[in-house]
Design an enzyme around this catalytic site. Structure first.
Site, PDB file in Angstrom:
ATOM      1  N   HIS A  81       0.835  -1.205   0.000  1.00  0.00           N
ATOM      2  CA  HIS A  81       0.000   0.000   0.000  1.00  0.00           C
ATOM      3  C   HIS A  81       0.865   1.249   0.000  1.00  0.00           C
ATOM      4  O   HIS A  81       2.001   1.236   0.479  1.00  0.00           O
ATOM      5  CB  HIS A  81      -0.957   0.020   1.192  1.00  0.00           C
ATOM      6  CG  HIS A  81      -0.267  -0.171   2.513  1.00  0.00           C
ATOM      7  ND1 HIS A  81       0.100  -1.412   2.984  1.00  0.00           N
ATOM      8  CD2 HIS A  81       0.140   0.719   3.449  1.00  0.00           C
ATOM      9  CE1 HIS A  81       0.694  -1.277   4.160  1.00  0.00           C
ATOM     10  NE2 HIS A  81       0.736   0.008   4.457  1.00  0.00           N
TER      11      HIS A  81
ATOM     12  N   HIS B 202       0.691   5.262   1.186  1.00  0.00           N
ATOM     13  CA  HIS B 202      -0.009   6.290   1.970  1.00  0.00           C
ATOM     14  C   HIS B 202       0.080   7.629   1.241  1.00  0.00           C
ATOM     15  O   HIS B 202       1.161   8.013   0.774  1.00  0.00           O
ATOM     16  CB  HIS B 202       0.690   6.507   3.324  1.00  0.00           C
ATOM     17  CG  HIS B 202       0.662   5.353   4.258  1.00  0.00           C
ATOM     18  ND1 HIS B 202      -0.239   5.252   5.288  1.00  0.00           N
ATOM     19  CD2 HIS B 202       1.460   4.261   4.356  1.00  0.00           C
ATOM     20  CE1 HIS B 202       0.008   4.141   5.988  1.00  0.00           C
ATOM     21  NE2 HIS B 202       1.031   3.521   5.433  1.00  0.00           N
TER      22      HIS B 202
HETATM   23  P1  5GP Z   1       1.590   0.512   7.431  1.00  0.00           P
HETATM   24  O1  5GP Z   1       1.933   0.725   8.872  1.00  0.00           O
HETATM   25  O2  5GP Z   1       1.542  -0.957   7.095  1.00  0.00           O
HETATM   26  O3  5GP Z   1       2.430   1.295   6.477  1.00  0.00           O
HETATM   27  O4  5GP Z   1       0.128   1.097   7.242  1.00  0.00           O
HETATM   28  C1  5GP Z   1      -1.040   0.378   7.471  1.00  0.00           C
HETATM   29  C2  5GP Z   1      -2.155   1.378   7.531  1.00  0.00           C
HETATM   30  O5  5GP Z   1      -3.375   0.678   7.435  1.00  0.00           O
HETATM   31  C3  5GP Z   1      -2.212   2.171   8.843  1.00  0.00           C
HETATM   32  O6  5GP Z   1      -2.046   3.561   8.560  1.00  0.00           O
HETATM   33  C4  5GP Z   1      -3.579   1.846   9.408  1.00  0.00           C
HETATM   34  O7  5GP Z   1      -4.213   2.953   9.983  1.00  0.00           O
HETATM   35  C5  5GP Z   1      -4.326   1.350   8.188  1.00  0.00           C
HETATM   36  N1  5GP Z   1      -5.380   0.389   8.517  1.00  0.00           N
HETATM   37  C6  5GP Z   1      -5.232  -0.717   9.275  1.00  0.00           C
HETATM   38  N2  5GP Z   1      -6.410  -1.378   9.355  1.00  0.00           N
HETATM   39  C7  5GP Z   1      -7.298  -0.652   8.631  1.00  0.00           C
HETATM   40  C8  5GP Z   1      -8.703  -0.828   8.345  1.00  0.00           C
HETATM   41  O8  5GP Z   1      -9.354  -1.782   8.766  1.00  0.00           O
HETATM   42  N3  5GP Z   1      -9.284   0.108   7.559  1.00  0.00           N
HETATM   43  C9  5GP Z   1      -8.598   1.173   7.058  1.00  0.00           C
HETATM   44  N4  5GP Z   1      -9.290   2.041   6.312  1.00  0.00           N
HETATM   45  N5  5GP Z   1      -7.288   1.363   7.308  1.00  0.00           N
HETATM   46  C10 5GP Z   1      -6.648   0.470   8.092  1.00  0.00           C
END
Ligand code: 5GP
Ligand code: ZN
Length: 142
Positions: free
Chosen positions: A100, A102
């Site tokens: 993903h 951001h």
């Molecule tokens: P990472 O830390 O892997 O770069 O980012 C994962 C992102 O996924 C986090 O910013 C977190 O807030 C988001 N996230 C986790 N679970 C969910 C969810 O169930 N729904 C949404 N919309 N975002 C999520």
């Protein structure tokens, strides 16, 4: 993938606030809203991180980044900048192991997002820098 929260969001078994989707990608609001408008772009195909993109998938997914960035910027006149962040691996702060990107709108130096680049340039000779560059170059695919 069965146990992946983002695959469940794509399937609709977990709700999300959708911004855009097509055959290849889904764009939806990050639940954390680190800053207002914090958005995620994911490929519909489950891959863990950037290391698993082939050229075709990269073309389908990554070429949409500027379009999404511009739409977010235009959505709110208070947005004055945008960080695009892609974490790969737990050590790099990845917590959901479905690739993903951001999109984090920036409003002020004191908003809720921060990133630090420590300057270690004093510790590197130009020979060392060249050696690092050569090693990276050598490992590039055709
Ligand atoms: P990472 O830390 O892997 O770069 O980012 C994962 C992102 O996924 C986090 O910013 C977190 O807030 C988001 N996230 C986790 N679970 C969910 C969810 O169930 N729904 C949404 N919309 N975002 C999520
Ligand atoms: Zn997944």
């Amino acid at each position: 993938m069965n146990d992946c929260i983002f695959c469940k969001i794509i399937a609709g078994t977990i709700p999300s606030i959708s911004v855009y989707e097509d055959d290849d990608i889904k764009v939806f609001l990050d639940i954390s809203q680190t800053t207002p408008g914090h958005t995620l772009l994911i490929p519909k195909k489950h891959i863990t991180n950037i290391f698993e993109y082939d050229e075709s998938l990269a073309q389908k997914v990554l070429t949409k980044i500027p379009m999404i960035a511009r739409a977010i910027k235009k959505s709110n006149p208070k947005i004055s900048g945008l960080n695009i962040v892609n974490n790969n691996g737990a050590i790099a702060y990845q917590s959901v192991f479905h690739s993903h990107f951001h999109f984090i709108p920036r409003f002020a130096a004191t908003d809720s997002f921060a990133m630090t680049f420590k300057d270690n340039s004093g510790e590197y000779s130009s020979a060392k820098l060249q050696e690092i560059a050569n090693l990276i170059h050598k490992n590039m695919e055709d």
